[in-house]
Enzyme design. Structure first.
Site, PDB file in Angstrom:
ATOM      1  NE  ARG A 182      -0.415  -0.622   4.906  1.00 37.82           N
ATOM      2  CZ  ARG A 182      -0.301   0.384   5.870  1.00 37.82           C
ATOM      3  NH1 ARG A 182      -0.747   1.674   5.738  1.00 37.82           N
ATOM      4  NH2 ARG A 182       0.356   0.285   7.031  1.00 37.82           N
TER       5      ARG A 182
ATOM      6  CB  VAL B 142      10.669  -6.009   8.250  1.00 31.19           C
ATOM      7  CG1 VAL B 142      10.036  -6.260   6.768  1.00 31.19           C
ATOM      8  CG2 VAL B 142      10.038  -4.730   8.835  1.00 31.19           C
TER       9      VAL B 142
ATOM     10  CG  ASN C  43       8.065   1.511   1.607  1.00 30.05           C
ATOM     11  OD1 ASN C  43       8.333   2.698   1.632  1.00 30.05           O
ATOM     12  ND2 ASN C  43       6.895   0.864   1.754  1.00 30.05           N
TER      13      ASN C  43
ATOM     14  CE1 TYR D 288       8.460   7.176  10.522  1.00 26.11           C
ATOM     15  CE2 TYR D 288       9.139   9.456  10.527  1.00 26.11           C
ATOM     16  CZ  TYR D 288       8.663   8.360   9.919  1.00 26.11           C
ATOM     17  OH  TYR D 288       8.404   8.175   8.529  1.00 26.11           O
TER      18      TYR D 288
ATOM     19  CE  LYS E  31      11.088   5.886   8.323  1.00 27.98           C
ATOM     20  NZ  LYS E  31      11.166   4.813   7.418  1.00 27.98           N
TER      21      LYS E  31
END
Length: 245
Positions: free
Chosen positions: A17, A66, A92, A155, A159
């Site tokens: 998605r 994952v 991703n 987060y 990243k």
């Protein structure tokens, strides 16, 4: 040099998605055989598998969590059994969460970091033996990893870690002819922003130089570039695609 990926085999985690799905279709439309990773069985996944079969190039879906090492190993082995090698690996899969440091507990920190950062490490570790010279690894990070944001220390850390991981891995595997790059999307129209109020959407749009949020396909294009021979001397880079925040 061209964008033709015919004969290439790709694995895209989180490919069911949003940005991931757009990447899967972009690669498949340019000739690659694509394994689209997903986490949970749904009717949408069954529909996606049928759509991918329509390309006639053995594109299909493959399940994995994952953040779980055994699940990652099963996914990669399944793809290797079917494709033999992995020319393009797009990491991703990821999760997002909003919690200030006062409200952030260790369990939530681990959930986000385990998926967004440790997950990439595990997928790369498992897939690397199947990636030949000329292969391309593309890690999806976030513009937030460069800029920071309130209520996203976990987060942002995950990243930003992806960016460092990308740069170091590029130097490790570059001598083997494998390129490693990252794409850092800004605010993209996915289900993650679907719950925004009109006021919230307006605030985001006012932050962006182009005056609008991006579309998933506008991230898939840069990924296609990094997967192709057009980027054969691009290595260790983080390509920010945020409309100028």
């Amino acid at each position: 040099m061209e964008l033709d990926l015919k004969g290439k085999r790709a694995l895209v985690t989180g490919g069911s998605r949003g940005i991931g799905k757009a990447i899967v279709f972009e690669l498949a439309q340019h000739g690659a055989s694509v394994a689209a990773g997903y986490a949970r069985d749904t009717d949408e996944i069954k529909a996606l598998d049928k759509e991918l079969a329509g390309f006639g190039n053995d594109s299909h879906v493959v399940q994995a969590d994952v953040s779980d090492p055994e699940s990652v190993e099963r996914m990669v082995q399944s793809v290797r059994d079917r494709f033999e090698q992995i020319d393009i690996l797009v990491n991703n899969a990821g999760v997002v969460s909003h919690r200030t440091i006062e409200d952030l507990d260790l369990a939530e920190w681990d959930r986000v970091v385990d998926t967004n950062l440790k997950g990439i490490f595990m997928v790369v570790k498992a897939a690397l033996p199947a990636i030949p010279s000329g292969g391309s690894i593309i890690n999806i990070t976030s513009a937030v990893g460069l800029k920071g944001m309130v209520a996203r220390t976990h987060y942002t850390s995950s990243k930003a870690g992806v960016i460092g991981f990308t740069r170091s891995l590029a130097k490790e595997v570059g001598p083997r002819g494998i390129r490693v790059n990252a794409v850092a999307p800004g605010i993209i129209e996915t289900d993650q922003v679907g719950g925004l109020t009109d006021e919230g959407r307006a605030r985001y749009k006012n932050m962006i130089g182009l005056g609008r949020m991006g579309q998933p396909e506008e991230i898939a294009g840069p990924v296609l570039f990094l997967a192709s021979d057009l980027s054969r001397y691009v290595n260790g880079e983080t390509l920010v695609v945020d409309g100028c925040i």
